[in-house]
Design a protein around this motif. Sequence first.
Motif, PDB file in Angstrom:
ATOM      1  N   LYS A  99       0.833  -1.206   0.000  1.00 17.28           N
ATOM      2  CA  LYS A  99       0.000   0.000   0.000  1.00 17.28           C
ATOM      3  C   LYS A  99       0.865   1.253   0.000  1.00 17.28           C
ATOM      4  CE  LYS A  99      -4.126   1.852   2.209  1.00 17.28           C
ATOM      5  NZ  LYS A  99      -4.480   2.354   3.520  1.00 17.28           N
ATOM      6  N   ASN A 100       1.887   1.266   0.858  1.00 20.60           N
ATOM      7  CA  ASN A 100       2.775   2.423   0.942  1.00 20.60           C
ATOM      8  C   ASN A 100       4.169   1.933   1.327  1.00 20.60           C
ATOM      9  OD1 ASN A 100       4.243   4.711   1.658  1.00 20.60           O
ATOM     10  ND2 ASN A 100       2.422   5.799   2.360  1.00 20.60           N
ATOM     11  N   GLY A 101       5.018   1.739   0.314  1.00 23.28           N
ATOM     12  CA  GLY A 101       6.345   1.156   0.513  1.00 23.28           C
ATOM     13  C   GLY A 101       7.214   1.982   1.437  1.00 23.28           C
ATOM     14  N   ALA A 102       7.137   3.303   1.293  1.00 26.21           N
ATOM     15  CA  ALA A 102       8.001   4.174   2.089  1.00 26.21           C
ATOM     16  C   ALA A 102       7.656   4.070   3.571  1.00 26.21           C
ATOM     17  CB  ALA A 102       7.874   5.613   1.601  1.00 26.21           C
ATOM     18  N   GLU A 103       6.352   4.108   3.885  1.00 21.70           N
ATOM     19  CA  GLU A 103       5.938   4.020   5.293  1.00 21.70           C
ATOM     20  C   GLU A 103       6.366   2.686   5.893  1.00 21.70           C
ATOM     21  OE1 GLU A 103       4.775   6.184   7.458  1.00 21.70           O
ATOM     22  OE2 GLU A 103       5.119   7.639   5.851  1.00 21.70           O
ATOM     23  N   ALA A 104       6.235   1.612   5.106  1.00 23.90           N
ATOM     24  CA  ALA A 104       6.604   0.284   5.599  1.00 23.90           C
ATOM     25  C   ALA A 104       8.105   0.217   5.870  1.00 23.90           C
ATOM     26  CB  ALA A 104       6.188  -0.784   4.594  1.00 23.90           C
ATOM     27  N   ALA A 105       8.898   0.834   4.999  1.00 26.31           N
ATOM     28  CA  ALA A 105      10.356   0.829   5.193  1.00 26.31           C
ATOM     29  C   ALA A 105      10.723   1.619   6.450  1.00 26.31           C
ATOM     30  CB  ALA A 105      11.056   1.421   3.972  1.00 26.31           C
ATOM     31  N   ARG A 106      10.047   2.740   6.652  1.00 25.07           N
ATOM     32  CA  ARG A 106      10.314   3.537   7.863  1.00 25.07           C
ATOM     33  C   ARG A 106       9.916   2.764   9.115  1.00 25.07           C
ATOM     34  NH1 ARG A 106       7.978   7.804   4.619  1.00 25.07           N
ATOM     35  NH2 ARG A 106       9.721   8.883   3.608  1.00 25.07           N
ATOM     36  N   GLU A 107       8.831   1.988   8.991  1.00 21.96           N
ATOM     37  CA  GLU A 107       8.355   1.182  10.121  1.00 21.96           C
ATOM     38  C   GLU A 107       9.454   0.227  10.593  1.00 21.96           C
ATOM     39  OE1 GLU A 107       5.129  -2.328  10.588  1.00 21.96           O
ATOM     40  OE2 GLU A 107       4.549  -0.758   9.214  1.00 21.96           O
ATOM     41  N   LEU A 108      10.262  -0.279   9.642  1.00 21.17           N
ATOM     42  CA  LEU A 108      11.354  -1.187  10.008  1.00 21.17           C
ATOM     43  C   LEU A 108      12.592  -0.431  10.480  1.00 21.17           C
ATOM     44  CD1 LEU A 108      11.506  -4.221   7.561  1.00 21.17           C
ATOM     45  CD2 LEU A 108      10.143  -3.853   9.596  1.00 21.17           C
ATOM     46  N   GLY A 109      12.499   0.905  10.509  1.00 20.35           N
ATOM     47  CA  GLY A 109      13.599   1.697  11.044  1.00 20.35           C
ATOM     48  C   GLY A 109      14.618   2.152  10.017  1.00 20.35           C
ATOM     49  N   PHE A 110      14.320   1.977   8.723  1.00 26.62           N
ATOM     50  CA  PHE A 110      15.277   2.424   7.709  1.00 26.62           C
ATOM     51  C   PHE A 110      15.138   3.922   7.477  1.00 26.62           C
ATOM     52  CE2 PHE A 110      14.694  -2.078   6.317  1.00 26.62           C
ATOM     53  CZ  PHE A 110      15.958  -2.480   6.717  1.00 26.62           C
ATOM     54  N   ASP A 111      16.274   4.599   7.489  1.00 23.73           N
ATOM     55  CA  ASP A 111      16.276   6.030   7.210  1.00 23.73           C
ATOM     56  C   ASP A 111      16.286   6.205   5.696  1.00 23.73           C
ATOM     57  OD1 ASP A 111      16.618   8.733   7.038  1.00 23.73           O
ATOM     58  OD2 ASP A 111      18.745   8.699   7.613  1.00 23.73           O
ATOM     59  N   ILE A 112      15.108   6.412   5.118  1.00 24.23           N
ATOM     60  CA  ILE A 112      15.034   6.504   3.665  1.00 24.23           C
ATOM     61  C   ILE A 112      14.802   7.939   3.208  1.00 24.23           C
ATOM     62  CG2 ILE A 112      14.262   4.120   3.352  1.00 24.23           C
ATOM     63  CD1 ILE A 112      11.417   5.301   2.927  1.00 24.23           C
ATOM     64  N   GLY A 113      14.904   8.887   4.157  1.00 24.68           N
ATOM     65  CA  GLY A 113      14.727  10.288   3.790  1.00 24.68           C
ATOM     66  C   GLY A 113      13.338  10.521   3.220  1.00 24.68           C
ATOM     67  N   PRO A 114      13.237  11.408   2.224  1.00 24.22           N
ATOM     68  CA  PRO A 114      11.914  11.711   1.659  1.00 24.22           C
ATOM     69  C   PRO A 114      11.512  10.751   0.533  1.00 24.22           C
ATOM     70  CG  PRO A 114      13.562  13.198   0.763  1.00 24.22           C
ATOM     71  CD  PRO A 114      14.296  12.246   1.667  1.00 24.22           C
ATOM     72  N   MET A 115      12.195   9.633   0.396  1.00 21.96           N
ATOM     73  CA  MET A 115      11.948   8.737  -0.735  1.00 21.96           C
ATOM     74  C   MET A 115      10.506   8.220  -0.765  1.00 21.96           C
ATOM     75  SD  MET A 115      14.030   5.287  -1.884  1.00 21.96           S
ATOM     76  CE  MET A 115      13.499   4.192  -0.573  1.00 21.96           C
ATOM     77  N   HIS A 116       9.916   8.187  -1.959  1.00 22.51           N
ATOM     78  CA  HIS A 116       8.615   7.562  -2.185  1.00 22.51           C
ATOM     79  C   HIS A 116       8.878   6.191  -2.795  1.00 22.51           C
ATOM     80  CE1 HIS A 116       6.307  11.276  -1.548  1.00 22.51           C
ATOM     81  NE2 HIS A 116       7.377  11.859  -2.048  1.00 22.51           N
ATOM     82  N   LEU A 117       8.360   5.166  -2.153  1.00 21.15           N
ATOM     83  CA  LEU A 117       8.687   3.810  -2.591  1.00 21.15           C
ATOM     84  C   LEU A 117       7.424   3.043  -2.963  1.00 21.15           C
ATOM     85  CD1 LEU A 117      11.057   1.648  -2.761  1.00 21.15           C
ATOM     86  CD2 LEU A 117      10.214   0.861  -0.536  1.00 21.15           C
ATOM     87  N   ILE A 118       7.476   2.393  -4.121  1.00 19.08           N
ATOM     88  CA  ILE A 118       6.393   1.500  -4.527  1.00 19.08           C
ATOM     89  C   ILE A 118       6.961   0.089  -4.596  1.00 19.08           C
ATOM     90  CG2 ILE A 118       4.843   0.839  -6.425  1.00 19.08           C
ATOM     91  CD1 ILE A 118       4.421   3.735  -7.040  1.00 19.08           C
ATOM     92  N   ALA A 119       6.344  -0.830  -3.852  1.00 22.23           N
ATOM     93  CA  ALA A 119       6.745  -2.234  -3.929  1.00 22.23           C
ATOM     94  C   ALA A 119       5.804  -2.932  -4.902  1.00 22.23           C
ATOM     95  CB  ALA A 119       6.678  -2.876  -2.548  1.00 22.23           C
TER      96      ALA A 119
END
Lengths: 212, 95
Positions: A83-103
């Motif tokens: 649904k929202n790749g970036a939010e999920a990555a942040r949930e795992l603690g990854f510092d992805i900055g402002p990146m928008h991610l689509i899985a």
Amino acid sequence: MPHDGHDHLSSSGHPFRKDNDTPLTYWQLMEISVRELMITKGEFSSTEINKQIEIMDARTPANGSALVARAWSDPEFKKRLLKNGAEAARELGFDIGPMHLIAVENTEHVHNLIVCTLCSCYPRNLLGFPPDWYKTKEYRSRAVKEPRSVLEEFGLVLPAEINLRVHDSTADMRYIVLPMRPKWTHEMNENDLARLISRDSMIGTSIIGSNP
Amino acid sequence: MTIPPGTSITIKDSAQPGHIRTPYYIRGKTGVIERSLGEFKNPEQLAYSLPSSLYELYRVRFKMSELWNHDIENPNDTVEAEVFSHWIEEYNNAT
């Protein structure tokens, strides 16, 4: 054998790499000038620049592997990732900055492949630096025109009934492929799963294969 | 108004100079809105440090047979690309 007539090869048989003692290009000079000026003006220090380079170098595909392994192990997390790749990555603690991610999810019917035809957009925060081939004009142009031939060169022959979706990262999104989890891994824990998940499987140029 | 997913749209066939994020191979081609992604600043302005208002960004899905005239490996394969709203031709709401 330094005098065997093969001057372009070293004694170990490898080609010599030319020294980079040519004059600086315009843009190299520009980069050095701006950087030194900003250091002189106290905008940041050379230590901070090196620290940032170290952070960039430290990013590896292991981050992406951990994300995929979690999605394989936790169906609710997988839903959030799709649904929202970036939010999920942040949930795992990854510092992805402002990146928008689509899985994008590989299934029995769909295979996904990532490319950036215009430059080399890549989810660096999760996968580290892109491989050299990802940035070549050859991959970038062929992936949208003859992706099945490209995949064959990577050793992946896609059956005709599988729908191949190529994703061109033309603007603000970055993409990661969620590979299919092989059935033989059903008893494996998340850490062991993560070790199976290769960089190329998250770009879409390979799949996670049979039990080694 | 945001174009709903599933809508058939055509990409403008323009050859303007500048920092364009709409690749040539989809210009003038027809595809289907896969999803809208929200509003983003326009790289055509940002690349020159110009102020930019916000534009809706879409993912558009194209069939290989629409993009390429011959030597298509598999007609069901698709390419999806992100396209800013100002690169999309006026479309008919009813279709």
